[in-house]
Each structure stands twice: as C-alpha cells, then as structure tokens.
Design a protein around this motif. Structure first.
Motif, short mmCIF file in Angstrom:
data_model
loop_
_atom_site.label_atom_id
_atom_site.label_comp_id
_atom_site.label_asym_id
_atom_site.label_seq_id
_atom_site.Cartn_x
_atom_site.Cartn_y
_atom_site.Cartn_z
N ARG A 89 -15.54 7.34 70.42
CA ARG A 89 -14.36 6.51 69.77
C ARG A 89 -13.19 7.58 70.05
O ARG A 89 -12.30 7.25 69.50
N ALA A 90 -13.62 8.58 70.10
CA ALA A 90 -12.65 9.71 70.44
C ALA A 90 -12.89 10.77 71.45
O ALA A 90 -14.07 11.03 71.67
N ILE A 91 -11.95 11.18 72.14
CA ILE A 91 -12.06 12.27 73.10
C ILE A 91 -11.14 13.41 73.04
O ILE A 91 -9.67 13.04 72.81
N VAL A 92 -11.69 14.78 72.99
CA VAL A 92 -10.64 15.78 72.99
C VAL A 92 -10.51 16.49 74.30
O VAL A 92 -11.81 16.95 74.64
N HIS A 93 -9.64 16.78 75.06
CA HIS A 93 -9.50 17.72 76.16
C HIS A 93 -8.56 18.88 75.88
O HIS A 93 -7.38 18.67 75.59
N LEU A 94 -8.94 20.12 76.00
CA LEU A 94 -8.20 21.02 75.83
C LEU A 94 -8.24 21.99 76.94
O LEU A 94 -9.17 21.73 77.94
N HIS A 95 -7.43 23.37 77.04
CA HIS A 95 -7.55 24.32 77.89
C HIS A 95 -7.84 25.64 77.13
O HIS A 95 -7.35 26.64 77.35
N SER A 96 -8.82 25.67 76.56
CA SER A 96 -9.26 26.73 75.40
C SER A 96 -9.87 27.67 76.22
O SER A 96 -10.68 27.65 77.30
N THR A 97 -9.26 28.99 75.99
CA THR A 97 -9.73 30.07 77.05
C THR A 97 -10.89 30.57 77.34
O THR A 97 -11.52 30.62 78.59
N HIS A 98 -11.97 30.48 76.19
CA HIS A 98 -13.32 31.00 76.56
C HIS A 98 -13.96 29.91 77.35
O HIS A 98 -15.02 30.18 78.39
N SER A 99 -13.74 28.46 77.06
CA SER A 99 -14.58 27.53 77.76
C SER A 99 -14.20 27.52 79.13
O SER A 99 -14.72 27.27 80.23
N VAL A 100 -12.78 27.84 79.48
CA VAL A 100 -12.45 27.86 80.83
C VAL A 100 -12.89 29.07 81.68
O VAL A 100 -13.34 28.88 82.90
N ALA A 101 -12.70 30.52 80.75
CA ALA A 101 -13.37 31.46 81.62
C ALA A 101 -14.96 31.37 81.83
O ALA A 101 -15.36 31.79 83.20
N LEU A 102 -15.73 30.44 81.21
CA LEU A 102 -16.96 30.17 81.40
C LEU A 102 -17.22 29.52 82.74
O LEU A 102 -17.96 29.98 83.41
N THR A 103 -16.27 28.37 82.91
CA THR A 103 -16.45 27.66 84.17
C THR A 103 -16.14 28.57 85.54
O THR A 103 -16.48 27.96 86.52
N GLY A 166 -16.45 11.94 70.83
CA GLY A 166 -17.22 11.98 69.45
C GLY A 166 -17.25 10.71 68.97
O GLY A 166 -16.39 9.88 69.28
N ASP A 167 -17.95 10.57 68.00
CA ASP A 167 -18.00 8.95 67.22
C ASP A 167 -16.87 8.80 66.35
O ASP A 167 -16.35 7.79 66.30
N THR A 168 -16.31 9.96 66.15
CA THR A 168 -14.92 10.17 65.45
C THR A 168 -14.12 11.18 66.14
O THR A 168 -14.44 12.13 66.69
#
Length: 235
Positions: A89-103, A166-168
């Motif tokens: 029911r909800a989606i969040v898309h960020l450019h968060s630093t550590h998650s981007v670095a991991l990729t 997420g469901d919420t």
C-alpha cells in the motif's frame, strides 16, 4: 484513514527522512495506494523535506493526474512494484548514501544484496534484490521489477538507491531505514570476516515471526542464500 490524513502522513515521514539526511535535495519519492486503486505520490522535483499536502499528486488507477503537481518521473518503478506486490500500500524510494554505496561493490549478489546480519533486517526488509543500472525514469525498470515476480519487498537500483514496499507507509519507511542501517553495517565490517546469523538463527526468526523467505539456493553459500521478502516485525 481519510485522504487528508494520508497526505499529511506523506509529508510527516518525508520531512523526517529528509531532516536525517536519508535523501538529499529533491531526491527520493513516496507513494500511497488508495482504496479506489488510485495513488497519492510526491511531485517531481519536490524535496521530501518541504512537501505541501495540497500539492501532492493524485493519480487515478490508470496513472492519470487528477490533481496536484505533476508526479515524480519514477512512476513506472512504483507502478510495477504495486503490480507485483499485491499487498503493498506504500512505496518509499530514496537516494540514501550507504544503500547506494552498497550497489557499487563488485561482490554483491543480485539475488541477496546483503547477508543475514541482524534479526531486524530480515524482519523488516526481508531480503534485498539488486537490479542493474537504469537511468532515472526509464520505463525499462518496470520490466526489471516485474522480473522479480513479487518475491522482494526491498530492491536496490544500481548507482541509484533503494525502493521498498510496505503494507503501510510506516512499515515501508521503517524497512527502508533498516535497509540503510544494514548497508552501513556491511560497509563498516567489509573485509573483517564478521559473524552473520547462522542458518538455525534465521530459521528461528522465520518460525517465530512468520517471515516468508524462499528456500536456500544450493549454488549459493549461506551468506547469500536467503533472498525473498518478509512481513515487518514488531517490537
């Protein structure tokens, strides 16, 4: 929850994410799926820290703009994840630093971007897929999301950032934060031979909290064997 309160919730969570440095400038976007099949989604070029509830884009079930500012160009990304994750029911898309670095690291398994490092990573984010690079707004990313067949609630876009369903909205935000913190842990511990959760510990979490994780792939080592999705855990 009525639409007015949902708009306010998007603004409240967006401001929280922005103020803690999880998505800088006008990066990132949030969407909520409504009971009529339409969406509320943050506008294009809008900072999550300074959203106006009245200007949030209202789309119909076909993705047509009904009111508010023009929506984010990442609509194909959101649409495909809703399509394949029926309970989302909800989606969040960020450019968060550590998650981007991991990729950007060469050893990351696209079917399990992170090993089972902490219980709350599995309980909130489940496990995370890594997709190849697509330019922002590229409709082809929708086909890549569909190729995951709804197995993942959390996805990393290479050189871009996380997308989490997420469901919420609260569940999606909490899972995104857990993913970011786990990526940070991975980067801190990289090369230090850390101790991850054992198969028995993972199985205990699955049984206790009703997580849905696919069976391990015989061709993977344990550290990358638990791909899939999970239901958010509770304290």
């Amino acid at each position: 929850m009525d639409e007015t309160r949902l708009r306010e919730e998007i603004c409240r969570f967006g401001r929280s994410l922005f103020e803690r440095g999880l998505t800088p400038g006008s990066s990132g976007n949030i969407s909520l799926r409504l009971d009529d099949g339409g969406w509320l989604v943050t506008p294009t070029n809008a900072s999550l820290g300074f959203l106006d509830p009245a200007r949030i884009s209202r789309l119909d079930a076909a993705g047509r703009l009904l009111s508010g500012d023009p929506p984010t160009k990442e609509i194909p990304l959101h649409s495909a994840l809703y399509e394949t994750r029926g309970t989302a029911r909800a989606i969040v898309h960020l450019h968060s630093t550590h998650s981007v670095a991991l990729t950007m690291l060469p050893e990351i398994d696209p079917r399990a971007a992170l090993p089972p490092m902490t219980p709350y990573y599995l309980m909130r984010a489940g496990q995370t897929a890594l997709l190849p690079y697509y330019r922002p707004g590229d409709p082809a990313v929708a086909d890549a999301i569909r190729g995951l067949a709804g197995r993942y609630t959390s996805v990393l876009l290479a050189n871009h950032g996380p997308v989490v369903a997420g469901d919420t909205l609260e569940a999606a935000v909490f899972a995104t934060e857990e993913l970011e913190e786990t990526a940070k842990l991975y980067l801190l511990l990289r090369g230090l031979n850390p101790r991850y959760l054992s198969p028995a510990q993972v199985d205990d979490l699955v049984k206790t909290f009703g997580l849905t994780l696919p069976a391990p792939d015989a061709h993977h080592d344990h550290d990358h064997a638990h791909g899939g999705h999970a239901h958010p855990g509770e304290d």
